[in-house]
Design a protein around this motif. Structure first.
Motif, PDB file in Angstrom:
ATOM      1  N   SER A  54     -12.622  29.510   6.510  1.00 37.38           N
ATOM      2  CA  SER A  54     -13.524  29.046   7.568  1.00 37.38           C
ATOM      3  C   SER A  54     -14.757  28.360   6.999  1.00 37.38           C
ATOM      4  O   SER A  54     -15.278  27.418   7.590  1.00 37.38           O
ATOM      5  N   VAL A  55     -15.240  28.823   5.849  1.00 35.09           N
ATOM      6  CA  VAL A  55     -16.363  28.141   5.207  1.00 35.09           C
ATOM      7  C   VAL A  55     -15.926  26.728   4.816  1.00 35.09           C
ATOM      8  O   VAL A  55     -16.663  25.754   5.035  1.00 35.09           O
ATOM      9  N   ALA A  56     -14.721  26.603   4.263  1.00 40.32           N
ATOM     10  CA  ALA A  56     -14.212  25.271   3.925  1.00 40.32           C
ATOM     11  C   ALA A  56     -14.147  24.406   5.179  1.00 40.32           C
ATOM     12  O   ALA A  56     -14.521  23.222   5.149  1.00 40.32           O
ATOM     13  N   ARG A  57     -13.719  24.989   6.280  1.00 40.42           N
ATOM     14  CA  ARG A  57     -13.633  24.249   7.546  1.00 40.42           C
ATOM     15  C   ARG A  57     -15.032  23.820   8.017  1.00 40.42           C
ATOM     16  O   ARG A  57     -15.233  22.678   8.436  1.00 40.42           O
ATOM     17  N   CYS A  97       0.848  -1.183   0.000  1.00 42.25           N
ATOM     18  CA  CYS A  97       0.000   0.000   0.000  1.00 42.25           C
ATOM     19  C   CYS A  97       0.884   1.232   0.000  1.00 42.25           C
ATOM     20  O   CYS A  97       1.848   1.306   0.761  1.00 42.25           O
ATOM     21  N   LEU A  98       0.575   2.144  -0.862  1.00 46.89           N
ATOM     22  CA  LEU A  98       1.295   3.401  -0.910  1.00 46.89           C
ATOM     23  C   LEU A  98       0.378   4.522  -0.442  1.00 46.89           C
ATOM     24  O   LEU A  98      -0.741   4.632  -0.922  1.00 46.89           O
ATOM     25  N   ALA A  99       0.831   5.297   0.487  1.00 45.99           N
ATOM     26  CA  ALA A  99       0.053   6.448   0.940  1.00 45.99           C
ATOM     27  C   ALA A  99       0.492   7.655   0.132  1.00 45.99           C
ATOM     28  O   ALA A  99       1.673   7.959   0.038  1.00 45.99           O
ATOM     29  N   VAL A 100      -0.449   8.312  -0.468  1.00 47.83           N
ATOM     30  CA  VAL A 100      -0.153   9.503  -1.251  1.00 47.83           C
ATOM     31  C   VAL A 100      -0.780  10.692  -0.544  1.00 47.83           C
ATOM     32  O   VAL A 100      -1.974  10.704  -0.278  1.00 47.83           O
ATOM     33  N   THR A 101       0.029  11.651  -0.222  1.00 49.51           N
ATOM     34  CA  THR A 101      -0.467  12.853   0.413  1.00 49.51           C
ATOM     35  C   THR A 101      -0.450  13.969  -0.614  1.00 49.51           C
ATOM     36  O   THR A 101       0.570  14.220  -1.237  1.00 49.51           O
ATOM     37  N   MET A 102      -1.577  14.610  -0.799  1.00 48.75           N
ATOM     38  CA  MET A 102      -1.666  15.699  -1.769  1.00 48.75           C
ATOM     39  C   MET A 102      -1.598  17.016  -1.034  1.00 48.75           C
ATOM     40  O   MET A 102      -2.338  17.245  -0.098  1.00 48.75           O
ATOM     41  N   ASN A 103      -0.728  17.856  -1.458  1.00 45.75           N
ATOM     42  CA  ASN A 103      -0.575  19.169  -0.874  1.00 45.75           C
ATOM     43  C   ASN A 103      -1.472  20.139  -1.636  1.00 45.75           C
ATOM     44  O   ASN A 103      -1.370  20.254  -2.852  1.00 45.75           O
ATOM     45  N   VAL A 104      -2.340  20.831  -0.909  1.00 45.76           N
ATOM     46  CA  VAL A 104      -3.280  21.748  -1.551  1.00 45.76           C
ATOM     47  C   VAL A 104      -2.556  22.877  -2.278  1.00 45.76           C
ATOM     48  O   VAL A 104      -3.082  23.435  -3.226  1.00 45.76           O
ATOM     49  N   ILE A 119      -9.744  22.806   2.898  1.00 49.58           N
ATOM     50  CA  ILE A 119      -9.800  23.445   1.579  1.00 49.58           C
ATOM     51  C   ILE A 119      -9.609  22.406   0.480  1.00 49.58           C
ATOM     52  O   ILE A 119     -10.366  22.358  -0.490  1.00 49.58           O
ATOM     53  N   PHE A 120      -8.599  21.551   0.640  1.00 49.58           N
ATOM     54  CA  PHE A 120      -8.349  20.529  -0.369  1.00 49.58           C
ATOM     55  C   PHE A 120      -9.539  19.583  -0.510  1.00 49.58           C
ATOM     56  O   PHE A 120      -9.972  19.259  -1.615  1.00 49.58           O
ATOM     57  N   ASP A 121     -10.097  19.136   0.623  1.00 44.24           N
ATOM     58  CA  ASP A 121     -11.196  18.169   0.562  1.00 44.24           C
ATOM     59  C   ASP A 121     -12.452  18.768  -0.067  1.00 44.24           C
ATOM     60  O   ASP A 121     -13.084  18.127  -0.908  1.00 44.24           O
ATOM     61  N   VAL A 122     -12.832  19.983   0.318  1.00 47.03           N
ATOM     62  CA  VAL A 122     -14.055  20.561  -0.261  1.00 47.03           C
ATOM     63  C   VAL A 122     -13.846  20.920  -1.731  1.00 47.03           C
ATOM     64  O   VAL A 122     -14.779  20.836  -2.520  1.00 47.03           O
ATOM     65  N   TYR A 123     -12.627  21.265  -2.106  1.00 47.56           N
ATOM     66  CA  TYR A 123     -12.313  21.488  -3.514  1.00 47.56           C
ATOM     67  C   TYR A 123     -12.401  20.162  -4.279  1.00 47.56           C
ATOM     68  O   TYR A 123     -13.016  20.080  -5.342  1.00 47.56           O
ATOM     69  N   SER A 124     -11.808  19.112  -3.728  1.00 46.87           N
ATOM     70  CA  SER A 124     -11.808  17.803  -4.386  1.00 46.87           C
ATOM     71  C   SER A 124     -13.213  17.268  -4.587  1.00 46.87           C
ATOM     72  O   SER A 124     -13.493  16.578  -5.566  1.00 46.87           O
ATOM     73  N   LEU A 125     -14.113  17.586  -3.668  1.00 50.36           N
ATOM     74  CA  LEU A 125     -15.503  17.140  -3.762  1.00 50.36           C
ATOM     75  C   LEU A 125     -16.353  18.039  -4.661  1.00 50.36           C
ATOM     76  O   LEU A 125     -17.530  17.762  -4.872  1.00 50.36           O
ATOM     77  N   GLY A 126     -15.769  19.141  -5.146  1.00 51.51           N
ATOM     78  CA  GLY A 126     -16.506  20.045  -6.027  1.00 51.51           C
ATOM     79  C   GLY A 126     -17.467  20.963  -5.298  1.00 51.51           C
ATOM     80  O   GLY A 126     -18.348  21.564  -5.911  1.00 51.51           O
ATOM     81  N   ILE A 127     -17.298  21.107  -3.998  1.00 53.94           N
ATOM     82  CA  ILE A 127     -18.205  21.950  -3.207  1.00 53.94           C
ATOM     83  C   ILE A 127     -17.784  23.408  -3.271  1.00 53.94           C
ATOM     84  O   ILE A 127     -18.628  24.301  -3.330  1.00 53.94           O
ATOM     85  N   ALA A 172     -24.304  22.682  -3.173  1.00 53.69           N
ATOM     86  CA  ALA A 172     -23.243  21.804  -3.673  1.00 53.69           C
ATOM     87  C   ALA A 172     -22.969  20.670  -2.683  1.00 53.69           C
ATOM     88  O   ALA A 172     -22.637  19.552  -3.095  1.00 53.69           O
ATOM     89  N   MET A 173     -23.130  20.926  -1.398  1.00 54.59           N
ATOM     90  CA  MET A 173     -22.959  19.884  -0.391  1.00 54.59           C
ATOM     91  C   MET A 173     -23.980  18.772  -0.577  1.00 54.59           C
ATOM     92  O   MET A 173     -23.756  17.644  -0.171  1.00 54.59           O
ATOM     93  N   GLN A 174     -25.087  19.096  -1.210  1.00 58.17           N
ATOM     94  CA  GLN A 174     -26.144  18.114  -1.458  1.00 58.17           C
ATOM     95  C   GLN A 174     -26.091  17.567  -2.887  1.00 58.17           C
ATOM     96  O   GLN A 174     -27.005  16.894  -3.336  1.00 58.17           O
ATOM     97  N   GLY A 175     -25.038  17.907  -3.612  1.00 52.60           N
ATOM     98  CA  GLY A 175     -24.868  17.407  -4.963  1.00 52.60           C
ATOM     99  C   GLY A 175     -25.563  18.240  -6.026  1.00 52.60           C
ATOM    100  O   GLY A 175     -25.639  17.833  -7.179  1.00 52.60           O
TER     101      GLY A 175
END
Length: 178
Positions: free
Chosen positions: A165-168, A3-10, A27-35, A61-64
């Protein structure tokens, strides 16, 4: 099994968000999810304020719901040509937003922590609990605090929310649901 762990830097996506930014993962996670998106120049601008219209779109966007047609609005200050009219009307229909006593939504005003927390608390199905704890805004803040929604959020009360903070908040809300 290897298993390789890949860490993505925003910062690979947004050069203005450094690794030392406390909201980097959110920020990275909400961007990755398209929110939430960045700006055309490739920046995120974590310290920019978020408007009420922008927050309505983020909540959808949180609801798709990422593409929404313009809709006639009951709010006096939202016409069918407003870019967020559809998002605002759907949020209103879901009971997430009410607008103001003068039948306006004030889409270009900054969203405050109290307003955003009310929307997210209702999205989490905690509106009844929040009303029992004192209603808007104190009951919603209490309810949000008890489920971890406010973890890491810097602003308070009627302060305008920054994009970081909105991303948080979004990240915390999604973490609460999962």
């Amino acid at each position: 099994v290897l298993c390789l762990a890949v860490t993505m830097n925003v910062s690979a996506y947004f050069p203005d968000v450094s690794e030392s930014n406390a909201d980097e993962k959110a920020i990275f996670d909400v961007y990755s999810l398209g929110i939430m998106q960045g700006y055309e120049d490739g920046t995120f601008r974590a310290d920019n304020n978020v408007t009420r219209a922008e927050f309505a779109k983020i909540a959808m966007a949180m609801q798709g719901i990422n593409d929404c047609a313009a809709i006639n609005s009951d709010f006096e200050d939202i016409d069918v040509n407003h870019w967020a009219s559809g998002y605002i009307e759907i949020a209103k229909g879901q009971g997430l937003i009410n607008g103001f006593e003068d039948n306006t939504f004030r889409p270009n005003d900054n969203v405050t922590l109290n307003q955003a927390v009310k929307i997210m608390t209702v999205m989490l199905g905690r509106g009844y609990e929040a009303e029992r704890q004192g209603g808007y805004p104190s009951g919603y803040i209490r309810s949000a605090g008890s489920c971890g929604l406010l973890n890491g959020v810097k602003e308070s009360g009627e302060e305008p929310l920054k994009r970081g903070s909105v991303a948080r908040l979004v990240y915390n809300c999604l973490d609460t649901v999962i």
